[in-house]
Design an enzyme around this catalytic site. Structure first.
Site, PDB file in Angstrom:
ATOM      1  N   ARG A  31       0.845  -1.205   0.000  1.00 45.50           N
ATOM      2  CA  ARG A  31       0.000   0.000   0.000  1.00 45.50           C
ATOM      3  C   ARG A  31       0.875   1.247   0.000  1.00 45.50           C
ATOM      4  NH1 ARG A  31      -5.156   1.982   1.381  1.00 45.50           N
ATOM      5  NH2 ARG A  31      -5.240   3.556   3.030  1.00 45.50           N
ATOM      6  N   HIS A  34      -8.366   7.675   2.085  1.00 47.65           N
ATOM      7  CA  HIS A  34      -8.081   8.524   3.246  1.00 47.65           C
ATOM      8  C   HIS A  34      -9.180   9.574   3.400  1.00 47.65           C
ATOM      9  CE1 HIS A  34      -3.466   7.689   3.126  1.00 47.65           C
ATOM     10  NE2 HIS A  34      -4.112   6.798   3.838  1.00 47.65           N
ATOM     11  N   TYR A  84       3.057  10.932   2.329  1.00 49.74           N
ATOM     12  CA  TYR A  84       3.787  10.305   1.224  1.00 49.74           C
ATOM     13  C   TYR A  84       4.559  11.333   0.405  1.00 49.74           C
ATOM     14  CZ  TYR A  84       1.183   6.084   2.301  1.00 49.74           C
ATOM     15  OH  TYR A  84       0.670   4.987   2.937  1.00 49.74           O
TER      16      TYR A  84
END
Length: 308
Positions: free
Chosen positions: A255, A278, A287
């Site tokens: 993921r 999310h 990220y």
């Protein structure tokens, strides 16, 4: 009024934790270490009477923990937070026990823990991992389809094992995932994952299904029932080890890799947010920190004046 030594209050507090609260020995030992350091700090600050401690001493101690001194190295945010929790407990105890008129640590908050950056695998490692399960046999075909789906969709392991047959549309190349809080999301799935699913559904799942009593679950175990989250994690772990990837592998490895590789490829952060399911884009932006770190490394090694 007589002086109230801080050491006496610390002893009384630790006794209270041990006797009345039944606090575990390991916790008591760490509290005792942290509070000894606090005592030394108060002594150096010239505070002899515990009733004279103010909020500025407590916050000053928090700053000292992060900066370190001649005796102690700087503490990580998590360790500094633990020490401040001990100090807050000490002052709360003293106030409730009537030893002090107020609680100077009441408004002092431990530092927020640093964001732990998700670990993503390099693309070559992911490709090696996906190629690990053989292309023959019921379980290898299932494992290959599972790993391909995890990387292709960014699904959580729990979402992948929760899939039913009807949740996969091989014509449209989409998967319907049940995310956190009962929220569903439709995500695209790549051609290699579709092909791995086709091979599993045609050549493996029917054999596994014969051993069970009939279930709509997409991924089946050797007994013909739904594959568990723990078993799916074991599939990922085992194949990562076989691929020679021994560090940084977690249930979310594929993921994390999915999200990082999309952003590195130029995907918009809000698109990645939708794909990951999310609730807030803030979660997804972690990220972007990972990809920025990668950019900095490349910049530092490639630009002629990067270190100038």
């Amino acid at each position: 009024m007589h002086v109230l030594p801080a050491a006496e209050v610390v002893t009384a507090y630790l006794d209270h934790l041990a006797v009345e609260r039944g606090t575990a020995r390991n916790t008591l030992d760490s509290y005792a270490r942290d509070l000894r350091r606090y005592l030394r700090y108060l002594e150096q600050a010239g505070v002899r009477d515990f009733r004279r401690v103010t909020e500025s001493e407590v916050t000053g101690f928090g700053a000292a923990l992060r900066e370190g001194d001649e005796v102690h190295p700087p503490l990580a945010a998590s360790s500094a937070a633990r020490a401040l929790v001990a100090v807050r407990g000490l002052h709360r105890f003293a106030h409730l026990d009537g030893l002090t008129e107020d609680d100077p640590a009441r408004e002092v908050r431990p530092p927020a823990p640093a964001k732990r950056l998700p670990k993503a695998l390099p693309v070559d490692d992911v490709l090696r991992l996906l190629a690990m399960p053989p292309a023959e046999g019921e379980r290898p075909l299932r494992d290959r389809a599972l790993l391909e789906l995890l990387y292709s969709t960014g699904a959580r392991i729990s979402e992948a094992v929760g899939l039913d047959l009807d949740d996969v549309d091989r014509e449209e190349r989409t998967v319907l995932l049940d995310g956190k809080g009962g929220k569903q999301r439709l995500v695209p799935i790549g051609r290699p994952a579709v092909e791995a699913l086709e091979a599993y559904l045609v050549r493996a799942r029917p054999v596994l299904a014969l051993r069970g009593r009939g279930t709509a679950a997409l991924f089946l175990n050797a007994r013909g029932t739904r594959l568990s989250r723990q078993s799916a994690w074991q599939v990922l772990k085992t194949n990562a080890e076989r691929a020679g990837i021994s560090t940084g592998v977690s249930p979310h490895t594929l993921r994390h890799s999915f999200a990082t590789h999309l952003l590195e490829g130029g995907a918009d952060v809000r698109v990645v947010q939708e794909l990951l399911g999310h609730a807030s884009v803030t979660t997804t932006q972690v990220y972007t920190l990972v990809t920025m770190n990668t950019l900095r490394e490349v910049y530092a090694t490639a630009h002629p004046r990067a270190l100038g």
